[in-house]
Design a protein around this motif. Structure first.
Motif, PDB file in Angstrom:
ATOM      1  N   ILE A  76       9.868  -2.689  -5.646  1.00 53.14           N
ATOM      2  CA  ILE A  76       8.850  -2.860  -4.619  1.00 53.14           C
ATOM      3  C   ILE A  76       7.955  -4.015  -5.047  1.00 53.14           C
ATOM      4  CG2 ILE A  76       6.855  -1.817  -3.480  1.00 53.14           C
ATOM      5  CD1 ILE A  76       8.215   0.904  -3.824  1.00 53.14           C
ATOM      6  N   VAL A  77       7.860  -5.031  -4.193  1.00 53.39           N
ATOM      7  CA  VAL A  77       7.013  -6.192  -4.464  1.00 53.39           C
ATOM      8  C   VAL A  77       5.911  -6.204  -3.418  1.00 53.39           C
ATOM      9  CG1 VAL A  77       6.925  -8.697  -4.702  1.00 53.39           C
ATOM     10  CG2 VAL A  77       8.997  -7.463  -5.349  1.00 53.39           C
ATOM     11  N   ARG A  78       4.680  -5.974  -3.855  1.00 55.87           N
ATOM     12  CA  ARG A  78       3.551  -5.958  -2.925  1.00 55.87           C
ATOM     13  C   ARG A  78       3.210  -7.383  -2.517  1.00 55.87           C
ATOM     14  NH1 ARG A  78       0.397  -0.879  -3.947  1.00 55.87           N
ATOM     15  NH2 ARG A  78       1.775   0.345  -5.277  1.00 55.87           N
ATOM     16  N   ILE A  79       2.975  -7.598  -1.197  1.00 60.52           N
ATOM     17  CA  ILE A  79       2.759  -8.971  -0.730  1.00 60.52           C
ATOM     18  C   ILE A  79       1.437  -9.164   0.004  1.00 60.52           C
ATOM     19  CG2 ILE A  79       5.176  -9.618  -0.628  1.00 60.52           C
ATOM     20  CD1 ILE A  79       5.148  -8.986   2.349  1.00 60.52           C
ATOM     21  N   GLY A  80       0.639  -8.133   0.145  1.00 62.24           N
ATOM     22  CA  GLY A  80      -0.653  -8.307   0.797  1.00 62.24           C
ATOM     23  C   GLY A  80      -0.927  -7.225   1.815  1.00 62.24           C
ATOM     24  N   PHE A  81      -1.805  -7.556   2.751  1.00 56.74           N
ATOM     25  CA  PHE A  81      -2.245  -6.575   3.740  1.00 56.74           C
ATOM     26  C   PHE A  81      -1.957  -7.069   5.143  1.00 56.74           C
ATOM     27  CE2 PHE A  81      -4.656  -5.866  -0.074  1.00 56.74           C
ATOM     28  CZ  PHE A  81      -4.646  -4.494  -0.198  1.00 56.74           C
ATOM     29  N   ARG A  82      -1.603  -6.150   6.031  1.00 59.50           N
ATOM     30  CA  ARG A  82      -1.305  -6.490   7.424  1.00 59.50           C
ATOM     31  C   ARG A  82      -2.603  -6.798   8.146  1.00 59.50           C
ATOM     32  NH1 ARG A  82       2.868  -2.426   9.543  1.00 59.50           N
ATOM     33  NH2 ARG A  82       1.151  -0.962   9.469  1.00 59.50           N
ATOM     34  N   ARG A  83      -2.562  -7.754   9.071  1.00 62.37           N
ATOM     35  CA  ARG A  83      -3.779  -8.176   9.763  1.00 62.37           C
ATOM     36  C   ARG A  83      -4.352  -7.101  10.671  1.00 62.37           C
ATOM     37  NH1 ARG A  83      -4.236 -14.096  12.359  1.00 62.37           N
ATOM     38  NH2 ARG A  83      -6.144 -13.162  13.131  1.00 62.37           N
ATOM     39  N   GLY A  84      -3.517  -6.433  11.434  1.00 66.03           N
ATOM     40  CA  GLY A  84      -4.015  -5.515  12.448  1.00 66.03           C
ATOM     41  C   GLY A  84      -4.749  -4.315  11.898  1.00 66.03           C
ATOM     42  N   ASP A  85      -4.124  -3.618  10.921  1.00 64.97           N
ATOM     43  CA  ASP A  85      -4.712  -2.372  10.438  1.00 64.97           C
ATOM     44  C   ASP A  85      -4.964  -2.379   8.936  1.00 64.97           C
ATOM     45  OD1 ASP A  85      -2.138  -2.370   9.573  1.00 64.97           O
ATOM     46  OD2 ASP A  85      -1.607  -0.398  10.388  1.00 64.97           O
ATOM     47  N   ALA A  86      -4.787  -3.521   8.280  1.00 60.79           N
ATOM     48  CA  ALA A  86      -5.027  -3.687   6.848  1.00 60.79           C
ATOM     49  C   ALA A  86      -4.166  -2.755   5.994  1.00 60.79           C
ATOM     50  CB  ALA A  86      -6.506  -3.512   6.511  1.00 60.79           C
ATOM     51  N   ALA A  87      -2.988  -2.381   6.504  1.00 64.18           N
ATOM     52  CA  ALA A  87      -2.057  -1.582   5.707  1.00 64.18           C
ATOM     53  C   ALA A  87      -1.416  -2.486   4.657  1.00 64.18           C
ATOM     54  CB  ALA A  87      -0.981  -0.982   6.594  1.00 64.18           C
ATOM     55  N   GLU A  88      -1.227  -1.954   3.453  1.00 64.46           N
ATOM     56  CA  GLU A  88      -0.629  -2.754   2.394  1.00 64.46           C
ATOM     57  C   GLU A  88       0.869  -2.905   2.647  1.00 64.46           C
ATOM     58  OE1 GLU A  88      -0.793  -3.288  -2.436  1.00 64.46           O
ATOM     59  OE2 GLU A  88      -1.389  -1.374  -1.570  1.00 64.46           O
ATOM     60  N   ILE A  89       1.336  -4.151   2.642  1.00 57.42           N
ATOM     61  CA  ILE A  89       2.726  -4.470   2.959  1.00 57.42           C
ATOM     62  C   ILE A  89       3.470  -4.853   1.686  1.00 57.42           C
ATOM     63  CG2 ILE A  89       4.226  -6.033   4.279  1.00 57.42           C
ATOM     64  CD1 ILE A  89       2.675  -4.105   6.001  1.00 57.42           C
ATOM     65  N   ALA A  90       4.754  -4.515   1.631  1.00 51.69           N
ATOM     66  CA  ALA A  90       5.563  -4.826   0.456  1.00 51.69           C
ATOM     67  C   ALA A  90       6.992  -5.107   0.879  1.00 51.69           C
ATOM     68  CB  ALA A  90       5.530  -3.670  -0.524  1.00 51.69           C
ATOM     69  N   TYR A  91       7.707  -5.803   0.013  1.00 47.77           N
ATOM     70  CA  TYR A  91       9.148  -5.955   0.155  1.00 47.77           C
ATOM     71  C   TYR A  91       9.789  -4.875  -0.696  1.00 47.77           C
ATOM     72  CZ  TYR A  91       8.926 -10.594   2.320  1.00 47.77           C
ATOM     73  OH  TYR A  91       8.712 -11.631   3.161  1.00 47.77           O
TER      74      TYR A  91
END
Length: 112
Positions: free
Chosen positions: A93-108
């Motif tokens: 799991i590579v964390r890549i930041g936060f989603r703009r709409g709901d600030a959910a943490e996004i990862a690959y």
């Protein structure tokens, strides 16, 4: 606790996890939230472990979970052979930041 509910009913959650697992095995990498990635990771690892066994029973077990027959065939033909000498740890799991709409943490979630 045991597992995350992910804000879905049990049948919706199972369908989503099956599809995410299938997509990961098909494409090698998926972009999703960190919590979903953490739920999919052990399932994907189990599918690859089944592929390493490379017998009919394991193939049918994987086929009962994976939603596409072509993905299951590819899993047993190439992915299982690729990780034959590796004892677990097939995904990362590579964390890549936060989603703009709901600030959910996004990862690959990707195959190693």
């Amino acid at each position: 606790m045991g597992y995350r509910k992910l804000g879905k009913t049990s049948d919706q959650r199972k369908a989503m996890l099956r599809q995410l697992t299938t997509d990961l095995l098909e494409h090698g990498r998926i972009k999703t939230t960190v919590t979903r990635a953490k739920e999919v990771q052990p399932i994907a690892e189990k599918m690859i472990t089944l592929a390493k066994k490379n017998d009919l029973a394991a193939y049918r077990q994987a086929l009962s979970y994976v939603t596409k027959e072509s993905v299951a065939k590819n899993l047993f033909d190439t992915v299982g052979a690729k990780y034959a000498d590796r004892n677990g740890g097939y995904t990362r799991i590579v964390r890549i930041g936060f989603r703009r709409g709901d600030a959910a943490e996004i990862a690959y979630l990707e195959l190693v």
